[in-house]
Design an enzyme around this catalytic site. Structure first.
Site, mmCIF file in Angstrom:
data_model
loop_
_atom_site.group_PDB
_atom_site.id
_atom_site.type_symbol
_atom_site.label_atom_id
_atom_site.label_comp_id
_atom_site.label_asym_id
_atom_site.label_seq_id
_atom_site.Cartn_x
_atom_site.Cartn_y
_atom_site.Cartn_z
ATOM 1 C CE LYS A 30 8.202 2.294 -0.261
ATOM 2 N NZ LYS A 30 7.500 1.127 -0.787
ATOM 3 C CB THR A 31 2.961 4.594 3.567
ATOM 4 O OG1 THR A 31 3.532 4.911 2.305
ATOM 5 C CG2 THR A 31 2.121 5.771 4.034
ATOM 6 C CG ASP A 78 5.602 7.973 2.165
ATOM 7 O OD1 ASP A 78 6.398 7.109 1.754
ATOM 8 O OD2 ASP A 78 4.375 7.764 2.277
ATOM 9 C CD GLU A 79 5.377 7.679 -2.643
ATOM 10 O OE1 GLU A 79 6.230 7.285 -3.476
ATOM 11 O OE2 GLU A 79 4.268 7.137 -2.496
ATOM 12 N NE ARG A 121 0.669 1.611 -6.787
ATOM 13 C CZ ARG A 121 1.408 1.658 -5.684
ATOM 14 N NH1 ARG A 121 0.951 2.202 -4.590
ATOM 15 N NH2 ARG A 121 2.622 1.132 -5.673
ATOM 16 C CD GLN A 152 6.453 2.272 -5.741
ATOM 17 O OE1 GLN A 152 5.354 2.799 -5.819
ATOM 18 N NE2 GLN A 152 6.836 1.603 -4.671
#
Ligand code: ATP
Ligand code: MG
Length: 765
Positions: A44-45, A232-233, A617, A263
């Site tokens: 995504k990023t 983002d996020e 992560r 998330q």
């Protein structure tokens, strides 16, 4: 028609190489609202960064016509670097790439007059915020002990997160503070800020929103200005951030948000996961792209994360496949779960693994490793072990344990007990907690002390005999000096250094100050102080402990960038490492008891999302651990593995319990054997394991036999030790049992003095 205005996007550009078809689509769908909703590590990023590069490279907009919002400064830096790499020189005008705070501050700087501020306004930090609240509470004659400034500040933050100005706060919420004075205090707070030509962090967005709402022409300018908006996020935006974005996106609707509902981990700070779920409604005609290929992690890591998160009810549900180099990797390591004896054993295990990793790795292998904890107090044991081994490390997003304010305060008291010449320590705590000793008084004392060549502590009683200092300052100083003298006498006549620390914190009013403080940070600070006392218990006396800390602090000063990273799970969002450790997976620690107490099922689901964030992560290796015994709040307790451990998929996990659990021979759970047996037999889901959990509370730790722990039913509560029996304790050494009450023993230790211990930690000697 877009093609007529802008150069045709070059769909074959280099930066598109290596993207999968869905990612490419997300990059190339530049017009209209777009939501990329996808699991962790799906790129995504990367899509967002590439999209930004694409918009610029293909001439759809100048860099200064794009608005890109990320969650942290670190993420913003990384994105800027990546975008610059992809576009070369052209990316340099990325003025509007940053966090919500930094961008809204930029906007406000230019338009401050419109909300009644000067463009030179100050942005105040939490400390100032609390100081201001304190003044208001005093002016309103509210009891500051019952209604603390910190609590008021956190209420105001909460309202600002929801974009509520005082007149919009629902009336009944006023009662959250001082019997209905909440809104009034908030009003005064806002008025004071204006007089001070200042705003707090929440205000940055609030003022922006007001600006946009009250000045349609101005908003229209911004619509023309920001041709493309990238976020983002998105799952962690709060109401104020959401409104801000919606206002800005009303223009041409070229808004692209990326996020993952699984998330969302900032609910406690006002984030609304609904924002992402509502996207299609908010932006009619929105396109939604899902990415299903995870490029970050190996198969077992992904399987573990997916299995855990599947236990959450409120989610959209997604499928994730392993993509890229990891697909079908025969060498992929299973997620390792290890049960250990206690926190020290856990820290030893983690650091041994890091050393082993470094031994086979090449350059920069320490920065491959991350230790992700649920709460900051957990960091201490790892920091100490890393220091002993000389492994460079860095705590990200917060100070190192011994650099925290509350720890420094406690240490300053202890240093004063050790040496009354320690003026720095004196200055630090003479008015902490508040004793009415103001700055001018301290400055006066400093001047006299300088002239006289004496320490502050020696000089103060002399000054107090004169009329130089009067009123509350005099009373406060007298009390301070008397207390320090009293504590020192007690320590010199045999009080243990750990008891001393507890007594100081309690009698000085420090504990009380934090207990009355209802902000979320207060509890963390109390926990850290308890951890400090745990740490002290490892040393024979005060001097030994203080020396240790001084060395630890010194060791922390060098470092060349190749460092093991220690951070909280919250701080780890969006980041990745080859080797990730997730320690402390125990009930009450993780999921955190507080979060369950305060938010019930919702809290549990947020904790589970945090577990998902943690596992995902890891790129290559993920190691989860828990311990059987933990010092919690200064006392040893036997603890149970986290429910999240049970939720891991058996076939993707390699479990090993080295120590910690075996049952009482003959107890009715029918399970006897060694600890290793239990690890094997239980495999974390076996009936024996479950029974152990079901019986939690009904059993307490029994004596250690042959190095193995045992459990005893707490109803019988037999310690198995006799009065006067000679025993050995791992931390305190040899001693004699003076009293046995259930499983609690009072033991006179030869070196450590009289202590109450749980019989688990004592063996017959
Ligand atoms: P998170 O949900 O944790 O924020 P994300 O969806 O933002 O994750 P990224 O950080 O963008 O994911 O990507 C994860 C990793 O996968 C990065 O190392 C990235 O470079 C890599 N990656 C992404 N897409 C591809 C691809 N198509 N080919 C190879 N690697 C990729
Ligand atoms: Mg990301």
């Amino acid at each position: 028609m877009a093609a007529a205005k802008a150069p045709v996007p070059s769909a074959s550009a280099d930066y598109l190489d290596g993207l999968n078809p869905e990612q490419k689509e997300a990059v190339l769908t530049t017009e209209g609202p777009l939501l990329v909703l996808a699991g962790a590590g799906t790129g995504k990023t990367r899509v967002l960064t590439t999209r930004l590069a694409h918009i610029i490279a293909s001439g759809l907009a100048y860099p200064s016509q794009t608005l890109t919002v990320t969650f942290t400064n670190k993420a913003a830096r990384e994105m800027r670097e990546r975008a610059l790499k992809l576009t070369g020189e052209a990316g340099e005008g990325l003025r509007w790439l940053g966090t919500f705070h930094s961008i809204s501050a930029q906007i406000l700087r230019r338009l401050a007059e419109l909300v009644g501020l000067k463009s030179s306004f100050t942005i105040i930090d939490t400390d100032d915020q609390i100081r201001l609240c304190k003044q208001i509470i005093e002016a309103e004659e509210i009891d500051p002990k019952r209604w603390t400034p910190r609590y008021l500040a956190s209420l105001i933050d909460g309202w600002k997160n929801r974009a509520l100005l005082p007149h919009k706060v629902p009336g009944d919420e006023a009662y959250q503070f001082a019997d209905g004075k909440g809104i009034k205090c908030y009003e005064t707070y806002q008025a004071r800020l204006k007089v001070l030509n200042a705003c707090d962090f929440g205000d940055l967005l609030i003022h922006n929103i007001t600006l946009f709402q009250d000045n349609p022409d101005l908003l229209a300018d911004f619509h023309r200005k920001f041709k493309y908006i990238l976020v983002d996020e998105y799952q962690d935006t709060n109401v104020a951030q959401y409104l801000w974005l919606r206002l800005l996106a009303q223009g041409n609707s070229n808004i692209c948000c990326v996020g993952d509902d699984d998330q969302s981990i900032y609910g406690w700070r006002g984030a609304e996961v609904d924002n992402i779920l509502r996207f299609e409604k908010d932006f009619p005609g929105a396109k939604v792209i899902r990415l299903e290929r995870n490029y970050r992690s190996t198969e077992p890591i992904l399987a573990a994360a997916s299995a855990v998160i599947s236990n959450n009810k409120g989610r959209l549900g997604k499928t994730l496949f392993v993509g890229g180099d990891w697909a079908g990797d025969p060498d992929a390591k299973k997620v390792q779960v290890r049960g250990l004896w206690d926190g020290e054993a856990e820290a030893r295990m983690v650091c041994d693994e890091i050393e082993a990793w470094a031994a086979k790795g090449g350059k920069n292998c320490y920065e491959d490793c991350a230790i992700l904890v649920r709460a900051s107090w957990q960091m201490r044991l790892f920091e100490e072990r890393l220091i002993i081994l000389g492994i460079p490390y860095r705590v990200i997003g917060g100070p190192r344990f011994f650099e925290r304010a509350e720890i420094r305060d406690a240490m300053a008291y202890l240093r004063l007990i050790r040496s009354t010449d320690d003026d720095l320590a004196f200055e630090r705590v003479v008015n902490q907690p508040k004793r009415g000793v103001g700055n001018t008084t301290v400055q006066k004392l400093q001047r006299y002390a300088r002239d006289d060549g004496r320490s502050l502590f020696t000089l103060t009683p002399m000054v107090l005999q004169t009329d130089e200092i009067k009123g509350p300052g005099k009373r406060g100083l007298t009390q301070f000096i008397d207390q320090i003298n009293l504590w020192r006498d007690r320590y010199n006549s045999g009080m243990s250094h750990t008891d001393l620390a507890q007594v100081i914190l309690d009698e000085s009013g420090y504990t009380d100050m934090l207990q009355k403080d209802r902000s979320p940070q207060a509890q963390t600070r109390l926990d850290n102080l308890k951890e400090l006392i745990n740490a002290m218990g490892e040393f024979e006396n005060l001097t030994g402990f203080l020396e240790h800390v001084e060395l630890v602090m010194d060791a922390g000063r060098d470092g060349n960038g190749d460092e093991v990273q220690i951070l909280t799970l919250h701080g780890a969002k969006g980041l990745e490492w080859p080797l990730v450790f997730l320690p402390g997976w125990e009930e009450e620690v993780f999921p955190s008891r507080r979060s369950l107490d305060e938010s019930g099922m919702k809290g549990l689901e947020e904790e589970r999302r945090l577990a998902y964030v943690g596992i995902t992560r890891a790129r290559e290796v993920c190691r989860i651990s828990f311990v059987a015994n933990r010092q919690i709040f200064g006392r040893w307790q036997s603890v149970l593995p986290s429910r999240f451990v049970d939720e891991l998929p058996h076939d993707q996990v390699e479990a090993e319990a080295e120590t910690g659990y075996s049952s009482l021979p003959g107890s009715e759970d029918g399970f006897t054997g060694t600890v290793e047996d239990l690890g094997e037999r239980s495999n974390y889901t076996s009936p024996g394991w479950r029974r152990l959990k079901e019986n939690a509370g009904k059993y307490e730790s029994g004596p250690v036999i042959d190095g193995k722990a045992t459990l005893v039913a707490s109803e019988t509560g037999q310690s198995g030790f006799k009065l006067n029996q000679r025993v050995f304790h791992e931390k305190f050494g040899y001693g004699k049992v003076m009293d046995a009450n259930g499983t609690k023993l009072t033991v006179a230790f030869e070196k450590a003095g009289l202590k109450k211990v749980i019989s688990t930690f004592v063996t017959a000697a």
